[in-house]
Design a protein around this motif. Structure first.
Motif, PDB file in Angstrom:
ATOM      1  N   UNK A 242       0.853  -1.193   0.000  1.00 18.31           N
ATOM      2  CA  UNK A 242       0.000   0.000   0.000  1.00 18.31           C
ATOM      3  C   UNK A 242       0.887   1.241   0.000  1.00 18.31           C
ATOM      4  N   UNK A 243       0.576   2.199  -0.850  1.00 19.63           N
ATOM      5  CA  UNK A 243       1.336   3.441  -0.889  1.00 19.63           C
ATOM      6  C   UNK A 243       1.052   4.246   0.367  1.00 19.63           C
ATOM      7  N   UNK A 244       2.066   4.486   1.154  1.00 21.27           N
ATOM      8  CA  UNK A 244       1.935   5.163   2.436  1.00 21.27           C
ATOM      9  C   UNK A 244       2.620   6.517   2.353  1.00 21.27           C
ATOM     10  N   UNK A 245       1.864   7.575   2.572  1.00 22.12           N
ATOM     11  CA  UNK A 245       2.417   8.924   2.460  1.00 22.12           C
ATOM     12  C   UNK A 245       3.266   9.248   3.680  1.00 22.12           C
ATOM     13  N   UNK A 246       4.418   9.871   3.433  1.00 19.07           N
ATOM     14  CA  UNK A 246       5.341  10.219   4.507  1.00 19.07           C
ATOM     15  C   UNK A 246       5.153  11.658   4.964  1.00 19.07           C
ATOM     16  N   UNK A 247       5.441  11.892   6.211  1.00 16.64           N
ATOM     17  CA  UNK A 247       5.576  13.238   6.725  1.00 16.64           C
ATOM     18  C   UNK A 247       7.052  13.598   6.729  1.00 16.64           C
ATOM     19  N   UNK A 248       7.342  14.892   6.580  1.00 23.41           N
ATOM     20  CA  UNK A 248       8.737  15.332   6.588  1.00 23.41           C
ATOM     21  C   UNK A 248       9.394  14.978   7.915  1.00 23.41           C
ATOM     22  N   UNK A 249      10.685  14.690   7.858  1.00 18.11           N
ATOM     23  CA  UNK A 249      11.477  14.378   9.044  1.00 18.11           C
ATOM     24  C   UNK A 249      10.929  13.165   9.788  1.00 18.11           C
ATOM     25  N   UNK A 250      10.729  12.075   9.035  1.00 20.48           N
ATOM     26  CA  UNK A 250      10.224  10.826   9.604  1.00 20.48           C
ATOM     27  C   UNK A 250      11.354   9.808   9.720  1.00 20.48           C
ATOM     28  N   UNK A 251      11.218   8.922  10.697  1.00 20.54           N
ATOM     29  CA  UNK A 251      12.110   7.781  10.794  1.00 20.54           C
ATOM     30  C   UNK A 251      11.385   6.562  10.217  1.00 20.54           C
ATOM     31  N   UNK A 252      12.056   5.857   9.325  1.00 24.69           N
ATOM     32  CA  UNK A 252      11.543   4.601   8.788  1.00 24.69           C
ATOM     33  C   UNK A 252      12.384   3.484   9.375  1.00 24.69           C
ATOM     34  N   UNK A 253      11.743   2.471   9.887  1.00 27.60           N
ATOM     35  CA  UNK A 253      12.487   1.349  10.448  1.00 27.60           C
ATOM     36  C   UNK A 253      12.188   0.100   9.626  1.00 27.60           C
ATOM     37  N   UNK A 254      13.220  -0.455   9.001  1.00 31.98           N
ATOM     38  CA  UNK A 254      13.088  -1.653   8.200  1.00 31.98           C
ATOM     39  C   UNK A 254      13.366  -2.850   9.087  1.00 31.98           C
ATOM     40  N   UNK A 255      12.312  -3.549   9.470  1.00 29.19           N
ATOM     41  CA  UNK A 255      12.290  -4.647  10.435  1.00 29.19           C
ATOM     42  C   UNK A 255      12.528  -4.111  11.841  1.00 29.19           C
ATOM     43  N   UNK A 256      12.594  -4.994  12.818  1.00 29.50           N
ATOM     44  CA  UNK A 256      12.790  -4.597  14.213  1.00 29.50           C
ATOM     45  C   UNK A 256      13.877  -5.439  14.860  1.00 29.50           C
TER      46      UNK A 256
END
Length: 267
Positions: A242-256
């Protein structure tokens, strides 16, 4: 691989990530930074035999004394109260009523005490035991990336692990795939692929990209391409495909957990 032109689009609830700027404003001050440092160290000093931490609060008089004696910070009780109020509002600390022996008073009195919130740093993806180094790194990162904010680019910076500090400037007309190297060499791949070191072991590899980043009409979006361990924004899992819109200055975490990758997304 998903086609972002036809995939379903949602506005993901990233309300927690909106707290990011509030938290940064709250902690980007030497007094408030010191208060968090004090509460962190006090909590660590109250470790129980079972490895958990006793939630023993400090009240304002105690905090003021430590600020003066250990940090050479001399402020009024009223000013300290304003700093504590901002940290409470930013959800770094919480206020609780405790019974204390107060100097020059007879018996125990009810006073306001302060402790770190258990989830204080979740949306920053920081370990409280490394608070100082990681937050200072973030401030440097925020300032250095700001010069690229021209309305045409998204800046991705790797925030942890072996590739920490690597930065990628992505134009609106580019679509970027992000994944772990696995058995691929950089020369085998298109220039629009961001390769993460294999030490990010829980990130999906580039043969099945973990993540796609692109610009569409009104903003920057990501799509989790069916990763095995998920993608997270503000500790909330992004829906797959699903296309998820980002907010500026966000942290993305790929897995945990161990082997995950944290990306700082700035535009």
């Amino acid at each position: 691989m998903s086609d972002f032109k036809t995939v379903k689009t949602v506005i993901f609830d990233t309300s927690d990530s909106g707290m990011l700027s509030t938290k940064l404003a709250a902690v980007n001050n030497n007094v408030r930074f010191a208060i968090l440092d004090i509460l962190r160290d006090f909590e660590k000093s109250n470790k129980a035999e079972d490895g958990t931490f006793k939630k023993e609060p400090l009240y304002s008089r105690e905090l003021n004394a430590i600020l003066l004696n250990n940090y050479n910070i001399n402020i009024t009780t009223q000013m300290l109260g304003q700093h504590l109020k901002q940290l409470v509002g930013a959800e770094f600390i919480e206020e609780i009523v405790v019974k204390k022996e107060v100097p020059n008073k007879i018996g125990r009195r009810s006073v306001k005490g302060f402790i770190l919130k258990e989830d204080a740093f979740e949306d920053l993806f920081l370990d409280v035991s490394f608070l100082s180094d990681e937050l200072l790194t973030f401030f440097d990162l925020y300032e250095s990336n700001h010069r690229f904010h021209d309305g045409k680019h998204c800046v991705l910076t790797i925030f942890n692990g072996v590739d920490k500090g690597k930065t990628f400037k992505i134009h609106k007309e580019e679509t970027v795939l992000i994944g772990r190297k696995a058995n691929f060499n950089a020369n085998d791949l298109a220039s629009f692929t961001i390769l993460l070191d294999n030490s990010y072991s829980t990130v999906s590899n580039v043969s099945k990209p973990h993540l796609k980043l692109f610009y569409k009409e009104d903003g920057w979006y990501i799509i989790d391409e069916g990763s095995s361990n998920g993608t997270y924004i503000a500790d909330k899992k992004v829906p797959i495909g699903v296309a998820t819109k980002l907010k500026a200055n966000s942290f993305l975490k790929l897995s945990k957990g161990n082997g995950s990758a944290v990306l700082y997304c700035s535009f």
